[in-house]
Design a protein around this motif. Structure first.
Motif, short mmCIF file in Angstrom:
data_model
loop_
_atom_site.label_atom_id
_atom_site.label_comp_id
_atom_site.label_asym_id
_atom_site.label_seq_id
_atom_site.Cartn_x
_atom_site.Cartn_y
_atom_site.Cartn_z
N ARG A 271 0.82 -1.40 -0.02
CA ARG A 271 0.02 0.10 -0.07
C ARG A 271 0.93 1.29 -0.03
NH1 ARG A 271 -4.39 -1.69 4.75
NH2 ARG A 271 -5.14 -3.73 3.61
N GLU A 272 1.91 1.06 0.43
CA GLU A 272 2.95 2.12 0.38
C GLU A 272 3.71 2.50 -1.30
OE1 GLU A 272 5.09 5.14 0.37
OE2 GLU A 272 4.70 4.90 2.12
N PRO A 273 2.90 3.32 -2.01
CA PRO A 273 3.28 3.45 -3.41
C PRO A 273 4.89 3.56 -3.64
CG PRO A 273 1.89 5.23 -2.70
CD PRO A 273 2.27 4.59 -1.52
N ARG A 274 5.79 4.14 -2.58
CA ARG A 274 7.07 4.20 -2.94
C ARG A 274 7.74 2.83 -3.00
NH1 ARG A 274 9.11 7.17 2.00
NH2 ARG A 274 11.39 7.09 1.06
N PHE A 275 7.20 1.91 -2.23
CA PHE A 275 7.93 0.59 -2.14
C PHE A 275 7.33 -0.22 -3.36
CE2 PHE A 275 7.10 -4.02 -1.12
CZ PHE A 275 8.38 -4.38 -0.69
N SER A 276 6.05 0.03 -3.55
CA SER A 276 5.54 -0.93 -4.82
C SER A 276 6.19 -0.65 -5.98
CB SER A 276 4.07 -0.64 -4.86
OG SER A 276 3.45 -1.10 -3.47
N VAL A 277 6.33 0.78 -6.22
CA VAL A 277 7.00 1.38 -7.64
C VAL A 277 8.25 0.78 -7.70
CG1 VAL A 277 7.43 3.22 -8.79
CG2 VAL A 277 5.42 3.17 -7.68
N ALA A 278 9.18 1.06 -6.38
CA ALA A 278 10.45 0.46 -6.38
C ALA A 278 10.83 -0.93 -6.84
CB ALA A 278 11.04 1.13 -5.20
N ALA A 279 9.91 -1.59 -6.25
CA ALA A 279 10.00 -3.31 -6.54
C ALA A 279 9.90 -3.45 -7.88
CB ALA A 279 8.74 -3.88 -5.62
N VAL A 280 8.56 -2.76 -8.49
CA VAL A 280 8.50 -2.86 -10.05
C VAL A 280 9.47 -2.39 -10.85
CG1 VAL A 280 7.04 -2.33 -12.08
CG2 VAL A 280 5.80 -2.82 -9.75
N VAL A 445 10.12 1.82 -19.71
CA VAL A 445 9.01 1.80 -18.80
C VAL A 445 9.67 1.99 -17.33
CG1 VAL A 445 7.31 0.47 -17.87
CG2 VAL A 445 8.05 0.29 -20.21
N ALA A 446 11.09 1.49 -16.83
CA ALA A 446 11.29 1.88 -15.61
C ALA A 446 11.74 3.22 -15.33
CB ALA A 446 12.69 0.78 -15.23
N LEU A 447 12.16 4.00 -16.37
CA LEU A 447 12.55 5.18 -16.32
C LEU A 447 11.28 6.15 -15.96
CD1 LEU A 447 14.76 7.49 -16.25
CD2 LEU A 447 14.60 7.38 -18.80
N VAL A 448 10.29 5.86 -16.99
CA VAL A 448 9.01 6.50 -16.63
C VAL A 448 8.48 6.55 -15.34
CG1 VAL A 448 6.63 6.83 -17.65
CG2 VAL A 448 8.55 6.53 -19.20
N LEU A 449 8.42 5.34 -14.76
CA LEU A 449 7.90 5.16 -13.52
C LEU A 449 9.06 5.60 -12.43
CD1 LEU A 449 6.85 1.31 -13.50
CD2 LEU A 449 5.55 3.03 -13.20
N SER A 450 10.08 5.78 -12.70
CA SER A 450 11.03 6.36 -11.65
C SER A 450 10.83 7.71 -11.73
CB SER A 450 12.50 6.00 -12.15
OG SER A 450 13.47 6.50 -11.07
N LEU A 451 10.77 8.48 -12.87
CA LEU A 451 10.32 9.93 -12.86
C LEU A 451 9.12 10.30 -12.29
CD1 LEU A 451 11.92 10.74 -16.32
CD2 LEU A 451 12.81 11.27 -14.35
N TRP A 452 8.18 9.40 -12.47
CA TRP A 452 6.44 9.63 -11.76
C TRP A 452 6.62 9.71 -10.33
CZ3 TRP A 452 3.62 6.31 -8.70
CH2 TRP A 452 2.49 6.74 -8.71
#
Length: 463
Positions: A271-280, A445-452
């Protein structure tokens, strides 16, 4: 200066005092290095093992596969178990099992005994790797967390990249049992240090989620096995059953975790977006790295006609560049927004992957080396800050689970990257170049998510 800074103690620091911090970090480095090295150190010895144990090379591959399969399928279970028995006890137990299994491997005189010993060795490795990153949070104060994780990422990268080279050197100097026997004195020394230096924890009350553990094992092992079969033959029907079993267990696993009193993986951490996005993002980057690690040696040898030694030399700039940039990126992540630093690393990594995808078959060694080094620089800048964001974004009581997820996404990513190369080579229209282009797509895709996610981390730091 960087290493010295890790062991300086300031007023108000949490974690261990400086001298004990140094010994605890040495324990983690030794355990992680042995576990990661043994994932690849045997690969170069498979023809020798097949000949001396009187088995076919296709059967000998299981000496490597069983280690990876068992490690991957037990990571989540061990991460959860650490909360009930204490991380220090689990790490010491895993280190002891790994050392004894290494001795059993060295004494093996049959293929079957070696495979069983490697299976036990994989269990010990998983116990260490599943919780290693989370232990940094109880050893180091928050101001040094990024630097410590950066050093840990450096150890993993070193083990992955130099395992085959070390295996070749040992085989040149001694017989194959020394591939495993070398772990015994190192393991005993690490055990002595671990008993003295690792921080003690009080186990949490609760019950172990055995149904969840079994489901996760079938889910992960079935998926890895299916990827292995697809990588060998993209049209293989042998991959369908384990893939179906894996997907079915995934559904049941999520259902179980939502209802279990003590879930194997508390879904609250996602539920922590920072964790979930970092994992992806981590998984996407490992897919690209896995594809490059498998595809480049084939490209250098089978397409460009280079010798194995020349191919190894051309690949060396990647881990060397990562070793130079990783620790400094971790230090920067302690001072600045880690998502900005990891995004910069992904951009450089993408540039390196693009230049490799456009590489011609007649390229000169110097032209190849700078492209490979560029990938290493980018990945080194990306990995430690992203790992810090992932481990540091969850509550301390969930850090062991986060560590298990981190190890699992690394395993998944590498397996997906390897399978992608295999499928591209098996397809009529496929090629190594296409596999590298697909790797570039994952990095985009990883770079787009990282900037987001940059604003998410900025708001969190401000709070």
């Amino acid at each position: 200066m960087l290493i010295k800074r890790l062991f300086e103690t300031r007023p108000g620091d949490t974690g261990l005092p400086g001298p004990q911090r140094r010994l605890a970090m040495l324990v983690l480095i030794l355990g992680t290095l042995m576990a990661v090295l043994d994932g690849g150190i045997v690969n170069i010895a498979l023809p020798t093992l097949a000949r001396e144990l009187d088995v076919s090379e296709s059967r000998a591959v299981w000496i490597t596969n069983i280690y990876q399969l068992v490690s991957a399928s037990t990571l989540l279970a061990f991460a959860a178990l650490s909360r009930l028995v204490g991380r220090h006890r689990l790490y010491i137990g895993g280190l002891g099992v790994f050392t004894l299994a290494s001795l059993a491997c060295a004494l093996s005189r049959s293929f079957e005994w070696l495979v069983v010993s490697r299976m036990v060795q994989g269990i010990g490795a998983a116990a260490m790797l599943s919780i290693g990153p989370s232990m940094y949070r109880v050893i180091f104060p928050p101001r040094l967390l990024g630097s410590a994780i950066g050093l840990g990422a450096l150890v993993v990268a070193f083990g992955i990249a130099f395992g085959p080279s070390l295996g070749g050197a040992i085989l040149y100097l001694a017989s194959w049992p020394w591939l495993f026997a070398i772990n015994v004195p190192i393991g005993i020394a690490a055990l002595a240090l671990a008993l003295r230096a690792l921080p003690r924890e009080t186990p949490e009350a609760g019950r172990f989620d055995w149904p969840g553990a079994l489901l996760s094992m079938v889910m992960v092992s079935g998926f890895v096995f299916a990827l292995d079969r697809l990588g060998r033959d993209h049209a293989s029907s042998a991959a369908l059953l384990p893939l179906a079993a894996s997907l079915g267990c995934l559904v049941l696993f999520v259902w179980r975790q939502r209802r279990a009193m003590s879930p194997l993986v508390p879904l609250v951490i996602f539920r922590e977006p920072r964790f979930s996005v970092a994992a992806v993002i981590s998984m996407l980057a490992f897919i690209a790295q896995g594809a490059a690690f498998v595809g480049l040696p084939i490209l250098f040898q089978s397409v460009m006609g280079l010798s194995p030694i020349a191919a190894a030399v051309l690949f060396t700039p990647w881990p060397l560049a990562l070793m130079l940039t990783g620790p400094f990126a971790g230090r920067l992540a302690d001072r600045f927004n880690p998502t900005l630093i990891s995004s910069l690393g992904l951009a450089i990594f993408l540039l390196g992957m693009l230049t490799l995808a456009m590489l011609g078959e007649a390229a000169l060694p110097g032209d190849i080396a700078w492209r490979v080094a560029l990938c290493g620089v980018g990945y080194g800048i990306f990995q430690a800050p992203n790992n810090r964001e992932m481990i540091g974004s969850v509550a301390l009581e969930y850090s062991a689970n986060a560590s298990g997820v981190l190890a699992s996404v690394r395993t998944f990513g590498q397996a997906l990257g390897t399978a992608m190369v295999g499928m591209m080579l098996a397809l009529p229209f496929g090629s190594l170049s296409l596999a590298l282009w697909l790797g570039c797509g994952f990095v985009v895709v990883a770079l787009v998510l990282s900037l987001w996610r940059v604003p998410l981390a900025r708001r969190s730091r401000a709070a």
